[in-house]
Design an enzyme around this catalytic site. Structure first.
Site, mmCIF file in Angstrom:
data_model
loop_
_atom_site.group_PDB
_atom_site.id
_atom_site.type_symbol
_atom_site.label_atom_id
_atom_site.label_comp_id
_atom_site.label_asym_id
_atom_site.label_seq_id
_atom_site.Cartn_x
_atom_site.Cartn_y
_atom_site.Cartn_z
ATOM 1 N N TYR A 76 0.831 -1.199 0.000
ATOM 2 C CA TYR A 76 0.000 0.000 0.000
ATOM 3 C C TYR A 76 0.866 1.249 0.000
ATOM 4 O O TYR A 76 1.975 1.255 0.551
ATOM 5 C CB TYR A 76 -0.849 0.044 1.272
ATOM 6 C CG TYR A 76 -2.119 -0.745 1.260
ATOM 7 C CD1 TYR A 76 -3.097 -0.546 0.289
ATOM 8 C CD2 TYR A 76 -2.386 -1.662 2.271
ATOM 9 C CE1 TYR A 76 -4.287 -1.243 0.307
ATOM 10 C CE2 TYR A 76 -3.582 -2.364 2.303
ATOM 11 C CZ TYR A 76 -4.536 -2.147 1.319
ATOM 12 O OH TYR A 76 -5.716 -2.845 1.353
ATOM 13 N N GLU A 181 -11.686 -1.547 -1.712
ATOM 14 C CA GLU A 181 -12.937 -2.016 -1.114
ATOM 15 C C GLU A 181 -14.008 -0.921 -1.115
ATOM 16 O O GLU A 181 -14.699 -0.681 -0.119
ATOM 17 C CB GLU A 181 -12.690 -2.540 0.310
ATOM 18 C CG GLU A 181 -11.820 -3.788 0.316
ATOM 19 C CD GLU A 181 -11.582 -4.354 1.705
ATOM 20 O OE1 GLU A 181 -11.497 -3.555 2.664
ATOM 21 O OE2 GLU A 181 -11.474 -5.573 1.836
ATOM 22 N N GLU A 261 -6.800 -10.351 -1.283
ATOM 23 C CA GLU A 261 -6.514 -10.373 0.155
ATOM 24 C C GLU A 261 -6.971 -11.717 0.716
ATOM 25 O O GLU A 261 -8.118 -11.881 1.115
ATOM 26 C CB GLU A 261 -7.221 -9.240 0.904
ATOM 27 C CG GLU A 261 -6.664 -7.855 0.654
ATOM 28 C CD GLU A 261 -7.282 -6.805 1.565
ATOM 29 O OE1 GLU A 261 -7.947 -7.176 2.563
ATOM 30 O OE2 GLU A 261 -7.125 -5.609 1.283
#
Length: 652
Positions: A76, A181, A261
């Site tokens: 990230y 998400e 994930e």
């Protein structure tokens, strides 16, 4: 005509280049797979957050991931880590993302970049910078023009830095995730996703694979997926792999199956049990995923540490601890675990594992007990912690209004009347974000805490100083409450009276620790207040000397806090993070060796917020060689909150 002929060297270079295959990475929808350099490709990846691992150890962790059989890493980019103040960018030292990408490339690992702007990641505010909240009405992660302007400026800095590292440009980045998400967010703003798609294409070009990640259900994919962004899913072990990938097929009828994930463990919260997921459970589902031919990213492969103030929180308000161990295959300190070898064995069933030695677990050293001494209270050194002095306001101001985004702020007013008998001080609108340490003329009164303790009784004389030290415990990282304002976000009342006339001190404790805390603490203005007890927020200092005559020191260690309650610790000016043994489950904090020096004593500063052991027992902390992040304490609940169940079940 001779002038049209190329020099021989240039001609040879062109002919040589013609024999070099062009690097490419894309999607073959007809064959339901990725294609790398013209050949079908399936990746097995693992998550590592460079912001949670000291750069000293980046190479060690990456090599261990490579030796586990991984093709790629996933990382990230936390926006707030790199733009702490609007327009001020930091890509140096531990924030040198380009150096991290180069190390991955040198290690032989591809990179899947999760560029945000929102990342979640159990990171403060999901990676969004708190200064966005200076416009109170801003709607984050939407087409709000102020938000889009800030995103456009940030991506105009980040993405051009990333373009040379794309695979087709000779770098390791094969895919870039847009947002994260989004189907779990209330806004469901397709124009926002279209804006991001256009922005990413502008800076990265048309060749790179852009993708989204959402929970494995049609409900979440409905708002998270967008044409032009390849939709992938995430889900946990133990579930129905076929059903999860059928959810992806509802958005992507053709193309590679991808779990972006696949959870190897789970996150922790203060006051709850440490999350542990058995290695055999992970291995079984990983085998099913790989047997189906799918691509997978193991989240996390190494969790790392929420140093300083970077931890996030969830709702109902639950902050995460300093350790982000995640029960991952590599421990917080990069140790090889049973889970590492179990997953490596499964991966070895599907591809050739790399030859060579796996880097060993780094040694740990128990340096023993270090005696600390009381150096001064926050009130005694207030002027040195808030050099610009107080901001005066009729009503309390939030951290963002003070442009103080992390740490601590002291709010001071005077008691408007005598409180000879215990008088309720309350936050009727649950406006203490997140934890407040209350004293009257230096006498401790108690703690107010968001959602938990909204009222305490205090005593004091009219005109006495009412001091409220407010701690930001971490902003909400998931769901609709990312706009998490800190400080006293609504009025306090004394009995029925609204308190007014505030002096507000933003505290630069980190700056003081780094530069002149020693002077401040050894020259406190004790005459300004009464001699205070050990029950108010107080600094303690000490030194750790690395033993001589022992090779390879310093080594990694852990610091334990026997008898201490809650606070913050710095070593040589480095903010290790928060400790809270009174609530647990984490009792020890990880200390990487690069923080320590052998040549001179290591300076230790502890800010104890509630109660030290120093008046009743040894005033010590202890450096030990084993972690304890799974203490058996009285936990608030054994039933996980709704959001945890939702995430764990693949957002069903």
């Amino acid at each position: 005509m001779l002038r049209l002929l190329l020099p021989l060297a240039a001609l040879a270079a062109l002919l040589g280049a013609a024999n070099v295959p062009e690097r490419s990475f894309g999607i073959d929808y007809d064959s339901n797979c990725f294609v790398k350099d013209g050949q079908p490709f399936r990746y097995i990846s693992g998550s590592i957050h460079y912001s949670r691992v000291p750069p000293y150890y980046w190479k060690d962790r990456l090599l261990k991931m490579k030796m586990a059989g991984l093709d790629a890493i996933q990382t990230y980019v936390p926006w707030n880590y790199h733009e702490p103040q609007m327009g001020t960018y930091d890509f140096f030292g531990g924030k040198d993302l380009e150096y991290f990408l180069q190390l991955a490339n040198d290690t032989g690992l591809l990179v899947i970049l999760r560029a945000g702007p929102y990342i979640c990641a159990e990171w403060d505010m999901g990676g969004l910078p708190a200064w966005l909240l200076e416009k109170k009405s801003i709607v984050l992660r939407s087409s709000d023009s102020d938000y889009l302007d800030a995103v456009e400026r940030w991506m105009g800095v980040l993405l051009p830095k990333m373009r040379p590292y794309l695979y087709q440009n000779g770098g390791p980045i094969i895919m870039v995730q847009v947002e994260n998400e989004y189907g779990s967010y209330f806004a469901c703003d397709y124009n926002y996703l279209r804006f991001l798609l256009k922005l990413f294409r502008l800076h990265l070009g048309d060749e790179v694979v852009l993708f989204t990640t959402d929970g494995a259900s049609q409900f979440h994919l409905k708002c998270g997926a967008l044409q032009g962004l390849y939709a992938t899913v995430d889900f946990a072990p133990g579930g129905n792999v076929t059903a999860a990938f059928l959810a992806q097929r509802s958005s992507e009828p053709k193309g590679p199956l991808v779990n972006s994930e696949f959870y190897t463990g789970w996150l922790d919260h203060w006051g709850h049990r440490h999350s542990v997921v058995p290695a055999q459970t992970i291995a079984k589902t990983l085998n099913e995923i790989l047997a189906s031919g799918a691509n997978v990213n193991l989240y996390m492969f190494i969790g790392g540490t929420n140093f300083a103030y970077w931890n996030g929180a969830n709702m109902p308000y639950m902050p995460q601890p300093t350790s982000y161990d995640y029960d991952a295959p590599l421990s917080e300190a990069g140790d090889l675990t049973e889970k590492y070898f179990a997953l490596r064995k499964v991966i070895g069933m599907y591809k050739q594992l790399p030859e060579g030695l796996i880097p060993p677990t780094t040694p740990k050293f128990a340096y023993g007990k270090v005696r600390l001494q009381k150096a001064g209270t926050v009130l005694e050194v207030l002027d040195g912690l808030s050099r610009s002095g107080p901001v005066r306001s009729t009503y309390p101001l939030t951290f963002v209004e003070l442009k103080q985004y992390f740490g601590y702020v002291l709010y001071r007013t005077t008691l408007p009347k005598n409180c000879v008998e215990p008088t309720p001080l309350s936050s009727p609108l649950n406006g203490v974000h997140d934890r407040a340490y209350v004293s009257v003329d230096g006498v401790p009164q108690g703690v107010l805490e968001r959602d938990k303790s909204l009222k305490i009784n205090i005593t004091g004389q009219a005109g006495a100083n009412l001091d409220i030290l407010v701690e930001n415990m971490g902003r909400v990282n998931f769901g609709r409450y990312n706009n998490d304002f800190k400080g006293l976000v609504s009025n306090l009342t004394l009995a029925q009276d609204v308190l007014v006339g505030w002096e507000i001190y933003p505290l630069d404790i980190d700056g003081a620790v780094n530069y002149d805390i020693s002077y401040l603490l050894h020259h406190p203005k004790r005459s300004a207040v009464k001699e205070l007890s050990y029950e108010v927020p107080t600094f303690y200092t000490g030194t750790l000397s690395i033993p001589g005559g022992i090779p390879d020191l310093p080594q990694d260690t852990y610091v334990n806090f026997p008898g201490w309650t809650k606070g913050q610790i710095w070593i040589n000016g480095f903010n290790l993070g928060r400790y809270w043994p009174a609530r647990g489950p984490q009792l020890t904090l990880y200390v990487p060796r690069n923080v320590l020096v052998a040549s001179v004593p290591n300076n230790i500063t502890v800010l104890e917020l509630e109660r030290s052991p120093c008046s009743t027992q040894a005033c010590e902390i202890e450096f030990v060689d084993e972690p304890n992040i799974n203490a058996t304490l009285q936990h608030e609940t054994d039933k996980p909150p709704l959001f945890v169940r939702e995430l764990w079940m693949g957002h069903l």
